[in-house]
Write a protein that holds these residues in place. Sequence first.
Motif, PDB file in Angstrom:
ATOM      1  N   THR A 164       0.856  -1.185   0.000  1.00  0.00           N
ATOM      2  CA  THR A 164       0.000   0.000   0.000  1.00  0.00           C
ATOM      3  C   THR A 164       0.895   1.239   0.000  1.00  0.00           C
ATOM      4  O   THR A 164       1.846   1.317   0.782  1.00  0.00           O
ATOM      5  CB  THR A 164      -0.902   0.036   1.244  1.00  0.00           C
ATOM      6  N   TYR A 166       0.680   5.357   0.346  1.00  0.00           N
ATOM      7  CA  TYR A 166      -0.149   6.512   0.734  1.00  0.00           C
ATOM      8  C   TYR A 166       0.555   7.791   0.289  1.00  0.00           C
ATOM      9  O   TYR A 166       1.741   7.980   0.581  1.00  0.00           O
ATOM     10  CB  TYR A 166      -0.331   6.566   2.251  1.00  0.00           C
ATOM     11  N   LEU A 187      -6.116  -0.823   6.076  1.00  0.00           N
ATOM     12  CA  LEU A 187      -6.004   0.046   4.907  1.00  0.00           C
ATOM     13  C   LEU A 187      -6.699   1.368   5.217  1.00  0.00           C
ATOM     14  O   LEU A 187      -7.885   1.390   5.537  1.00  0.00           O
ATOM     15  CB  LEU A 187      -6.673  -0.630   3.698  1.00  0.00           C
ATOM     16  N   HIS A 188      -5.954   2.465   5.143  1.00  0.00           N
ATOM     17  CA  HIS A 188      -6.525   3.790   5.404  1.00  0.00           C
ATOM     18  C   HIS A 188      -7.052   4.386   4.107  1.00  0.00           C
ATOM     19  O   HIS A 188      -6.475   4.194   3.040  1.00  0.00           O
ATOM     20  CB  HIS A 188      -5.461   4.712   6.014  1.00  0.00           C
ATOM     21  N   ASN A 189      -8.141   5.139   4.203  1.00  0.00           N
ATOM     22  CA  ASN A 189      -8.770   5.735   3.027  1.00  0.00           C
ATOM     23  C   ASN A 189      -8.329   7.185   2.854  1.00  0.00           C
ATOM     24  O   ASN A 189      -7.886   7.833   3.811  1.00  0.00           O
ATOM     25  CB  ASN A 189     -10.298   5.686   3.164  1.00  0.00           C
ATOM     26  N   PRO A 190      -8.478   7.715   1.617  1.00  0.00           N
ATOM     27  CA  PRO A 190      -8.210   9.146   1.428  1.00  0.00           C
ATOM     28  C   PRO A 190      -9.050   9.973   2.405  1.00  0.00           C
ATOM     29  O   PRO A 190     -10.200   9.641   2.679  1.00  0.00           O
ATOM     30  CB  PRO A 190      -8.648   9.392  -0.019  1.00  0.00           C
ATOM     31  N   VAL A 203      -4.281  12.032   4.148  1.00  0.00           N
ATOM     32  CA  VAL A 203      -4.041  11.120   3.024  1.00  0.00           C
ATOM     33  C   VAL A 203      -4.814  11.627   1.815  1.00  0.00           C
ATOM     34  O   VAL A 203      -6.035  11.811   1.877  1.00  0.00           O
ATOM     35  CB  VAL A 203      -4.490   9.684   3.378  1.00  0.00           C
ATOM     36  N   HIS A 205      -4.135  10.302  -1.616  1.00  0.00           N
ATOM     37  CA  HIS A 205      -4.326   9.186  -2.563  1.00  0.00           C
ATOM     38  C   HIS A 205      -3.839   7.899  -1.905  1.00  0.00           C
ATOM     39  O   HIS A 205      -2.864   7.913  -1.147  1.00  0.00           O
ATOM     40  CB  HIS A 205      -3.540   9.393  -3.860  1.00  0.00           C
ATOM     41  N   VAL A 206      -4.517   6.810  -2.217  1.00  0.00           N
ATOM     42  CA  VAL A 206      -4.126   5.488  -1.717  1.00  0.00           C
ATOM     43  C   VAL A 206      -4.013   4.545  -2.915  1.00  0.00           C
ATOM     44  O   VAL A 206      -4.915   4.480  -3.748  1.00  0.00           O
ATOM     45  CB  VAL A 206      -5.170   4.921  -0.726  1.00  0.00           C
ATOM     46  N   LYS A 208      -3.142   0.491  -3.794  1.00  0.00           N
ATOM     47  CA  LYS A 208      -2.859  -0.842  -3.264  1.00  0.00           C
ATOM     48  C   LYS A 208      -2.599  -1.784  -4.430  1.00  0.00           C
ATOM     49  O   LYS A 208      -3.412  -1.871  -5.358  1.00  0.00           O
ATOM     50  CB  LYS A 208      -4.041  -1.342  -2.436  1.00  0.00           C
TER      51      LYS A 208
END
Length: 249
Positions: A164, A166, A187-190, A203, A205-206, A208
């Motif tokens: 992942t 970030y 998993l962290h989100n935008p 954050v 953009h993410v 994976k």
Amino acid sequence: QEASHRFALPASGSGGGIKPENFVLSTAGTDQVKGVLTLQGDALCQADVNLKMPRNNQLLHFAFREDKQWKLQQIQDARNHVNQAIYLLMNRDVNYQFKTGSEVLKLMDAVMLQLSRARNRLTTPATLTLPEIASSGLTKMFTPALPPDVLVNFYINLNKLCLTVYQLHVLQPSTTKNFKPAGGSILHNPGAMFEIGNQRYEVSHVHKVECVVPWLNDALVFFTVSLQLCQQLKDKISVFSSYWNYRPY
């Protein structure tokens, strides 16, 4: 035994042991992140990653330093648990005779606990906060060094090796009135926010990417089969015990 063989350690020195395997990381429909990982047993011995920055389409390239390897704790732990299960089964004289059903049930419970823990280490990645990811030793593995607005995390999820990436942007003091730090997550989100070193980030953009590791798939299948066999043995003992007038356990 079959599951244990899949976790064999790389042999020291030349010859024998596990050969390094290369895996191409990708996600259907996006080319923001591409990479090649080299896995040898429980160690990532090389990672080569290309990241396309959305803002300006600039291409960043970073790879592990030659002198660095990253140990995947999940694989280490799963191997230790399956080896402990084998130890519980083999830690008896060859001619040992079990005396009671309850003795067998107790052993099966102990073995199944280790097998379940081994499987869970692969199926349940650790939940980490963004500051934990930012301060992880992984950030110091790369050359050139990662930009301050990029974080990376590697983990195992079932039979997949996941990366992942970030991308962050700094929160200006004027926008921090709605600051709410994110908790732990796989998993962290935008939009997730965090603070490290008196600086607040969000954050933006993410990405994976992942690849299937065939021998991890094999190990998960063997864990499932092993647990079923243990359960079948427990069920048979329970059936027999119900036929007896007295309960030997």
